[in-house]
Design a protein around this motif. Structure first.
Motif, short mmCIF file in Angstrom:
data_model
loop_
_atom_site.label_atom_id
_atom_site.label_comp_id
_atom_site.label_asym_id
_atom_site.label_seq_id
_atom_site.Cartn_x
_atom_site.Cartn_y
_atom_site.Cartn_z
N VAL A 1 41.71 62.99 11.82
CA VAL A 1 42.67 63.41 13.13
C VAL A 1 42.07 62.86 14.45
O VAL A 1 40.94 63.22 14.79
CB VAL A 1 42.63 64.95 12.92
CG1 VAL A 1 43.44 65.47 14.11
CG2 VAL A 1 43.06 65.37 11.65
N THR A 2 42.96 62.36 15.08
CA THR A 2 42.57 61.77 16.39
C THR A 2 43.35 62.25 17.32
O THR A 2 44.63 62.39 17.00
CB THR A 2 42.52 60.21 16.33
OG1 THR A 2 43.80 59.51 15.94
CG2 THR A 2 41.81 59.57 15.12
N LEU A 3 43.12 61.66 18.71
CA LEU A 3 44.07 62.18 19.72
C LEU A 3 43.71 61.08 20.81
O LEU A 3 42.55 60.77 20.94
CB LEU A 3 43.82 63.50 20.16
CG LEU A 3 44.63 64.29 21.11
CD1 LEU A 3 46.20 64.24 20.55
CD2 LEU A 3 44.35 65.66 21.53
N GLY A 4 44.67 60.97 21.65
CA GLY A 4 44.20 60.06 22.75
C GLY A 4 43.56 60.68 24.13
O GLY A 4 43.81 61.88 24.24
N ASP B 1 44.21 51.43 19.63
CA ASP B 1 43.53 50.28 18.35
C ASP B 1 42.65 51.08 17.72
O ASP B 1 42.00 50.30 16.76
CB ASP B 1 43.38 49.01 18.78
CG ASP B 1 42.23 48.94 19.87
OD1 ASP B 1 41.29 50.13 20.23
OD2 ASP B 1 41.77 48.09 20.08
N ARG B 2 42.38 52.32 17.73
CA ARG B 2 41.42 53.17 16.68
C ARG B 2 40.09 52.86 17.24
O ARG B 2 39.04 53.17 16.53
CB ARG B 2 41.36 53.01 15.45
CG ARG B 2 42.82 53.39 14.82
CD ARG B 2 43.31 53.55 13.41
NE ARG B 2 42.17 54.24 12.67
CZ ARG B 2 42.12 55.41 12.31
NH1 ARG B 2 43.00 56.15 12.65
NH2 ARG B 2 41.24 55.98 11.51
N LYS B 3 39.95 52.34 18.37
CA LYS B 3 38.51 52.27 18.95
C LYS B 3 38.13 53.55 19.43
O LYS B 3 38.81 54.24 20.13
CB LYS B 3 38.60 51.21 20.17
CG LYS B 3 37.10 50.95 20.66
CD LYS B 3 36.99 49.64 21.51
CE LYS B 3 35.51 49.65 22.16
NZ LYS B 3 34.27 49.68 21.27
N ILE B 4 36.85 53.95 19.18
CA ILE B 4 36.34 55.32 19.28
C ILE B 4 35.87 55.21 20.85
O ILE B 4 35.10 54.51 21.24
CB ILE B 4 35.19 55.76 18.57
CG1 ILE B 4 35.56 55.71 17.18
CG2 ILE B 4 34.63 56.87 19.06
CD1 ILE B 4 34.34 55.86 16.23
N VAL B 5 36.54 56.21 21.63
CA VAL B 5 36.27 56.49 23.07
C VAL B 5 35.50 57.93 23.58
O VAL B 5 35.06 57.86 24.57
CB VAL B 5 37.38 56.26 23.93
CG1 VAL B 5 37.92 54.83 24.13
CG2 VAL B 5 38.52 57.21 23.73
N PRO C 1 42.92 66.78 31.21
CA PRO C 1 43.04 65.71 30.19
C PRO C 1 41.78 65.78 29.13
O PRO C 1 40.77 66.02 29.60
CB PRO C 1 43.06 64.20 30.91
CG PRO C 1 42.50 64.51 32.38
CD PRO C 1 42.73 66.05 32.40
N VAL C 2 42.14 65.37 28.03
CA VAL C 2 41.00 65.29 27.26
C VAL C 2 39.70 64.68 27.56
O VAL C 2 38.41 64.84 27.59
CB VAL C 2 41.38 64.99 25.59
CG1 VAL C 2 40.16 64.59 24.71
CG2 VAL C 2 42.32 66.09 25.08
N ARG C 3 39.97 63.50 28.23
CA ARG C 3 38.86 62.48 28.73
C ARG C 3 37.87 63.08 29.69
O ARG C 3 36.74 62.87 29.96
CB ARG C 3 39.44 61.30 29.14
CG ARG C 3 40.01 61.42 30.69
CD ARG C 3 40.49 60.16 31.12
NE ARG C 3 41.84 60.06 31.61
CZ ARG C 3 42.57 60.91 32.47
NH1 ARG C 3 41.79 61.88 32.96
NH2 ARG C 3 43.90 60.71 32.66
N ALA C 4 38.48 64.41 30.34
CA ALA C 4 37.57 65.00 31.29
C ALA C 4 36.66 66.01 30.59
O ALA C 4 35.73 66.36 31.07
CB ALA C 4 38.24 65.86 32.18
N VAL C 5 36.70 66.18 29.26
CA VAL C 5 36.07 67.27 28.58
C VAL C 5 35.33 66.67 27.40
O VAL C 5 34.37 67.29 27.00
CB VAL C 5 37.23 68.35 27.90
CG1 VAL C 5 36.47 69.37 27.20
CG2 VAL C 5 38.34 68.77 29.02
#
Length: 143
Positions: free
Chosen positions: A15-18, A44-48, A71-75
């Motif tokens: 399970v992924t999310l952007g 492209d399914r690269k893990i960030v 945003p998820v990127r902040a957490v």
């Protein structure tokens, strides 16, 4: 036993999310899927990154309800420990224990290929120990 064997048994679905999704969406996905972490990927399914329940608890404790709009990127945790198909169960257990986390993404050719949880690792370890015990019993019985 290797990560490859675990993934062959359980599958490669993750399970992924952007990274631009809102935290509220991530929390809903965690709850709906009854999972403890989401792998954050780009197109492209690269893990960030990875977002765990612990990440959510920390930010909500600090920011309150306003955290839901972040945003998820902040957490997320951006420096993700990963493994590959050739790692053994013992190596994965060591990585998880040393890092104090319960989910380890599997990478192949730089892209997400699966995920291993502590539950997967413990299950395989127990199966190995039980198999070895049966082999020892059989050996003793025939001696």
């Amino acid at each position: 036993m290797t990560v490859k064997a675990i993934l062959e048994a359980k599958g490669h679905a993750v399970v992924t999310l952007g990274p631009n999704a809102k935290l509220a969406e991530a929390i809903q996905l965690l709850a709906d899927r009854r999972i403890g972490a989401l792998v954050i990927t780009n197109g492209d399914r690269k893990i960030v990154g990875i977002l765990s329940e612990r990440d959510v608890v920390r930010v909500v404790a600090k920011e309150g309800a306003a955290a839901l709009e972040l945003p998820v990127r902040a957490v997320m945790t951006p420096k993700v420990k990963i493994c590959n198909a050739n790692h053994t169960v013992n190596e994965v257990m060591e990585i998880m224990t040393n890092g104090r986390f319960r989910h380890l993404p599997v990478e192949k050719d730089g892209l997400l290929d699966g995920i291993i949880s502590i539950g997967d690792v413990v299950k395989r370890r127990i199966e190995t120990v039980e198999r070895e015990a049966e082999q020892i019993k059989a050996y003793i019985a025939t001696a």
